[in-house]
Design a protein around this motif. Structure first.
Motif: not given
Length: 193
Positions: A133-142, A154-157, A189-193
């Protein structure tokens, strides 16, 4: 509660949910960049995911009952990896999906620079599939210094399951499967949003 926040506030996108087995023991292997990651993963794979949590959290009265209900199990910080692996195996024996962050700790950008062998070892001992599972964008939430979560997209793949190593004693095989999981998560993760 998590799903409306993920889809509304974080404008969450979820891809590949069909890859997650609906029942039975499975290891969910992910990258990790935020405290929000465990509930987001559980929401996206559409079944409860049990995570190890530091033992100290189980001493906080309200939090302890909440994280237990969510399937968390205590591990001693700085304790032996053997104890953490044993606890994960017990959860798998009960049919849980067990979540493991491949690096074992949060990273600043969601990339995995130092993957640990623990996930592959658990999968080998239990002979259960590993779902990347890839979590994209969560590092910018807080971000550092923020009081409230930011509405960052946030995008989850979720990728297809990966077969476990045949033996928990073959370090070469454990390393190969760990590297493959890491590569799969990075490719998602490299697929991004």
């Amino acid at each position: 509660m998590v799903n409306p926040v993920l889809r509304g506030y974080f404008r969450g996108r979820i891809y590949g949910a069909e890859h997650m087995p609906k029942s039975g023991p499975v290891l969910v292997v992910a990258n990790h960049a935020s405290d929000f990651d465990p509930p987001i993963v559980s929401s996206c794979v559409r079944r409860p995911v049990s995570y190890m949590a530091k033992q100290e959290l189980f001493k906080v009265p309200v939090l302890a009952s909440a994280i237990r209900a969510y399937g968390a199990y205590p591990v001693q910080r700085g304790g032996s990896a053997r104890g953490a692996i044993r606890a994960a195996l017990q959860q798998l024996e009960q049919g849980w999906a067990v979540g493991v962050f491949l690096q074992g700790t949060r990273t600043p950008d969601g990339r995995i620079s130092d993957p640990k062998l623990g996930a592959a070892m658990i999968a080998a001992k239990a002979q259960v599939p590993m779902v990347p599972v890839s979590l994209w964008g969560t590092h910018r939430i807080l971000p550092r210094g923020a009081m409230f979560p930011k509405p960052w997209p946030v995008t989850v793949r979720i990728g297809p399951p990966i077969a476990p190593p045949s033996s928990s004693k073959d370090k070469v095989a454990l390393q190969a499967v760990t590297n493959y999981c890491c590569d799969r998560i990075h490719a998602l993760h490299d697929l991004g949003r």
